[in-house]
Design a protein around this motif. Sequence first.
Motif, PDB file in Angstrom:
ATOM      1  N   GLU A 157      39.731 -10.043 -58.536  1.00 40.83           N
ATOM      2  CA  GLU A 157      40.432  -8.858 -59.262  1.00 40.83           C
ATOM      3  C   GLU A 157      41.485  -8.311 -57.813  1.00 40.83           C
ATOM      4  OE1 GLU A 157      41.945  -7.776 -61.602  1.00 40.83           O
ATOM      5  OE2 GLU A 157      40.875  -9.633 -63.673  1.00 40.83           O
ATOM      6  N   GLY A 158      41.752  -8.920 -56.616  1.00 35.71           N
ATOM      7  CA  GLY A 158      41.680  -8.168 -56.176  1.00 35.71           C
ATOM      8  C   GLY A 158      41.287  -7.530 -54.969  1.00 35.71           C
ATOM      9  N   SER A 159      39.553  -6.718 -55.210  1.00 30.83           N
ATOM     10  CA  SER A 159      39.165  -6.674 -54.051  1.00 30.83           C
ATOM     11  C   SER A 159      38.312  -7.388 -53.880  1.00 30.83           C
ATOM     12  CB  SER A 159      38.137  -5.644 -55.781  1.00 30.83           C
ATOM     13  OG  SER A 159      37.194  -4.872 -54.603  1.00 30.83           O
ATOM     14  N   THR A 160      37.857  -6.606 -52.726  1.00 32.14           N
ATOM     15  CA  THR A 160      36.073  -7.409 -52.067  1.00 32.14           C
ATOM     16  C   THR A 160      34.327  -7.386 -52.694  1.00 32.14           C
ATOM     17  OG1 THR A 160      36.443  -6.006 -50.112  1.00 32.14           O
ATOM     18  CG2 THR A 160      37.267  -7.678 -49.877  1.00 32.14           C
ATOM     19  N   ASP A 161      35.039  -6.333 -53.841  1.00 29.34           N
ATOM     20  CA  ASP A 161      33.956  -6.283 -54.081  1.00 29.34           C
ATOM     21  C   ASP A 161      33.352  -7.095 -54.700  1.00 29.34           C
ATOM     22  OD1 ASP A 161      33.199  -3.762 -52.936  1.00 29.34           O
ATOM     23  OD2 ASP A 161      34.508  -2.652 -54.447  1.00 29.34           O
ATOM     24  N   ASP A 162      31.825  -7.363 -55.243  1.00 29.91           N
ATOM     25  CA  ASP A 162      31.130  -8.745 -56.229  1.00 29.91           C
ATOM     26  C   ASP A 162      31.488  -7.999 -58.328  1.00 29.91           C
ATOM     27  OD1 ASP A 162      30.476  -9.727 -54.445  1.00 29.91           O
ATOM     28  OD2 ASP A 162      28.295  -8.691 -53.693  1.00 29.91           O
ATOM     29  N   LEU A 163      31.533  -8.386 -58.665  1.00 31.86           N
ATOM     30  CA  LEU A 163      32.195  -8.584 -59.748  1.00 31.86           C
ATOM     31  C   LEU A 163      30.456  -7.484 -61.441  1.00 31.86           C
ATOM     32  CD1 LEU A 163      34.393  -7.208 -62.040  1.00 31.86           C
ATOM     33  CD2 LEU A 163      34.376  -9.499 -62.771  1.00 31.86           C
ATOM     34  N   ILE A 212      32.451 -13.969 -70.584  1.00 36.79           N
ATOM     35  CA  ILE A 212      34.506 -13.798 -69.140  1.00 36.79           C
ATOM     36  C   ILE A 212      34.094 -14.597 -68.826  1.00 36.79           C
ATOM     37  CG2 ILE A 212      32.773 -12.770 -67.543  1.00 36.79           C
ATOM     38  CD1 ILE A 212      34.757 -10.900 -66.694  1.00 36.79           C
ATOM     39  N   THR A 213      35.974 -15.260 -68.286  1.00 39.41           N
ATOM     40  CA  THR A 213      36.308 -15.600 -68.277  1.00 39.41           C
ATOM     41  C   THR A 213      37.588 -15.943 -67.267  1.00 39.41           C
ATOM     42  OG1 THR A 213      36.693 -17.432 -69.820  1.00 39.41           O
ATOM     43  CG2 THR A 213      37.913 -18.251 -68.632  1.00 39.41           C
ATOM     44  N   LEU A 214      37.267 -16.520 -66.108  1.00 33.88           N
ATOM     45  CA  LEU A 214      38.180 -16.166 -64.761  1.00 33.88           C
ATOM     46  C   LEU A 214      38.930 -17.052 -64.174  1.00 33.88           C
ATOM     47  CD1 LEU A 214      34.919 -14.475 -64.840  1.00 33.88           C
ATOM     48  CD2 LEU A 214      35.911 -13.065 -62.499  1.00 33.88           C
ATOM     49  N   VAL A 215      40.205 -16.685 -63.639  1.00 30.75           N
ATOM     50  CA  VAL A 215      40.807 -18.824 -63.434  1.00 30.75           C
ATOM     51  C   VAL A 215      40.993 -17.950 -61.837  1.00 30.75           C
ATOM     52  CG1 VAL A 215      42.953 -19.189 -62.980  1.00 30.75           C
ATOM     53  CG2 VAL A 215      41.603 -18.943 -65.126  1.00 30.75           C
ATOM     54  N   TRP A 258      40.118 -14.375 -57.970  1.00 28.49           N
ATOM     55  CA  TRP A 258      39.867 -14.495 -59.466  1.00 28.49           C
ATOM     56  C   TRP A 258      40.166 -13.443 -60.211  1.00 28.49           C
ATOM     57  CZ3 TRP A 258      37.501 -19.122 -60.794  1.00 28.49           C
ATOM     58  CH2 TRP A 258      37.170 -19.979 -59.128  1.00 28.49           C
ATOM     59  N   ILE A 259      41.380 -13.954 -61.428  1.00 32.27           N
ATOM     60  CA  ILE A 259      41.175 -12.740 -62.030  1.00 32.27           C
ATOM     61  C   ILE A 259      40.939 -13.540 -63.491  1.00 32.27           C
ATOM     62  CG2 ILE A 259      43.636 -12.850 -63.325  1.00 32.27           C
ATOM     63  CD1 ILE A 259      45.169 -12.447 -61.026  1.00 32.27           C
ATOM     64  N   ILE A 260      40.892 -12.223 -64.237  1.00 30.98           N
ATOM     65  CA  ILE A 260      39.836 -11.836 -65.343  1.00 30.98           C
ATOM     66  C   ILE A 260      41.178 -12.030 -65.855  1.00 30.98           C
ATOM     67  CG2 ILE A 260      39.066 -11.194 -67.527  1.00 30.98           C
ATOM     68  CD1 ILE A 260      37.578  -9.143 -65.193  1.00 30.98           C
ATOM     69  N   THR A 261      41.400 -13.854 -66.980  1.00 38.97           N
ATOM     70  CA  THR A 261      42.336 -14.056 -68.075  1.00 38.97           C
ATOM     71  C   THR A 261      41.328 -13.691 -69.546  1.00 38.97           C
ATOM     72  OG1 THR A 261      41.066 -16.292 -67.740  1.00 38.97           O
ATOM     73  CG2 THR A 261      43.296 -15.717 -66.237  1.00 38.97           C
TER      74      THR A 261
END
Length: 444
Positions: free
Chosen positions: A116-122, A131-134, A142-145
């Motif tokens: 999601e544009g961040s260098t932090d872990d989710l 949760i699904t990420l692409v 990786w963006i949450i879709t």
Amino acid sequence: MSEVKVNKISPRTACGTVTLGDSGDTFTIPAGATITNNGTAAGFGATGAASWDTTVKTGDFTAVNGVGYFVNTTSGEIDVTLPAGTAGAVIAVADYANTADTNNIILKQNGSDKIEGSTDDLVINQEGSAITLVFVDATKGWIITDTGNSSNAFVNNYIVATGGTITCCGNFKIHTFTGPGTFAVSSAGNAVGSNTVNYLVVAGGGGSGATGNNTSGSGGGGAGGYRASGFGPAPLQGTALSLTVSDFPITVGAAGAANPSQGGDGSSSTFSTITSTGGGGGGHQGQPTPLRTGRTGGSGGGGSDNTLGLGGAGNTPPVSPPQGNPGAQATAFAGAGGGGATAAGARGCGPTGGNGGAGAPNNITGVGTNYAGGGAGGGYNGANGGTGGAGGGGNGSNSGTTPAGAGTTNTGGGAGGSGNYPSPGIPGANGGSGIVIIRYKFQN
């Protein structure tokens, strides 16, 4: 095994259809192989779809592109390392045991790939999350879709609750509280299943006072307030309650105590918006006149000594339907009966003590039981005491050779009054403690 190697399969005509195999055939894609979409074709290998692995993960692991995982964090936090990001890559995770709120699922970056544009872990920290990420590009990574939560997907049609002693009667659960506790509602249900509860809330019964030598019999204690819905006499039934998901403190009223003067009042019982008031203590022989009068309460205590000994008022404070009845006025020397749920206390006849007011029958537990009977008045000069009201009311003493009867535990019964002469210093008795019972449908 035959093998055909080609780069492209095309139909004979433009926009034609290519059929692979016949009905019933199975096509197997080897592990590690992927099906991709050019971004415009619908219904085949769509970007963002994951194939779920049904082997539950219980420890740290590295995810593989195109796979969804069920993650069980019952034993502790689990780290999921994402695969190297390539455009169109997809992974998914789901909280298998609904414990991610306690032990988190951590989605960790692979190298310099962002989430999601961040260098932090989710961090996934919501119970029941999926949760699904692409992976899109280097800018956003990786963006949450798609996200979901199992608690939102499943609606319980029935009330679900804990607290007290739980028993079942057919499709109904019954929670019985004989002491303080909490009725904890985790599902409020709905009209399709159940969304209301019936209740029985009975307060503690009143106690009775002592008598001395050559004095009159004391009045019986009033029954604890009686409030109910769905069961028992129709005129006394209130409306079933709709509850929210919440914790509801339960108070069960203590019995009124035996006292050397007027009997002690019982304590209130409470559930949600329902409060039943403790029964009034029975009147005491002697001076001043106010001591001869029964005390007010859910049901009032009976008077003592003579006609100056008035009965205490019932249904105090007033509620509708009424929670109890008044105690009776005394006659010469004899103690009067305390009020009960369905009837007022009775006056004595000569030296004989008056009977306690009748309580109310109720089968909310599946077994018919009487509650909130008034205590009977004590006798004088060898005469009998009265009979306690059905529903735990204590019998009156017959001038000391038989002690005053206590109210029955967990019925809200009033105490029987004490007798007197020829024995000095006859003690009074305690009332009966109250009870709270809750019933609702939990299955079809």
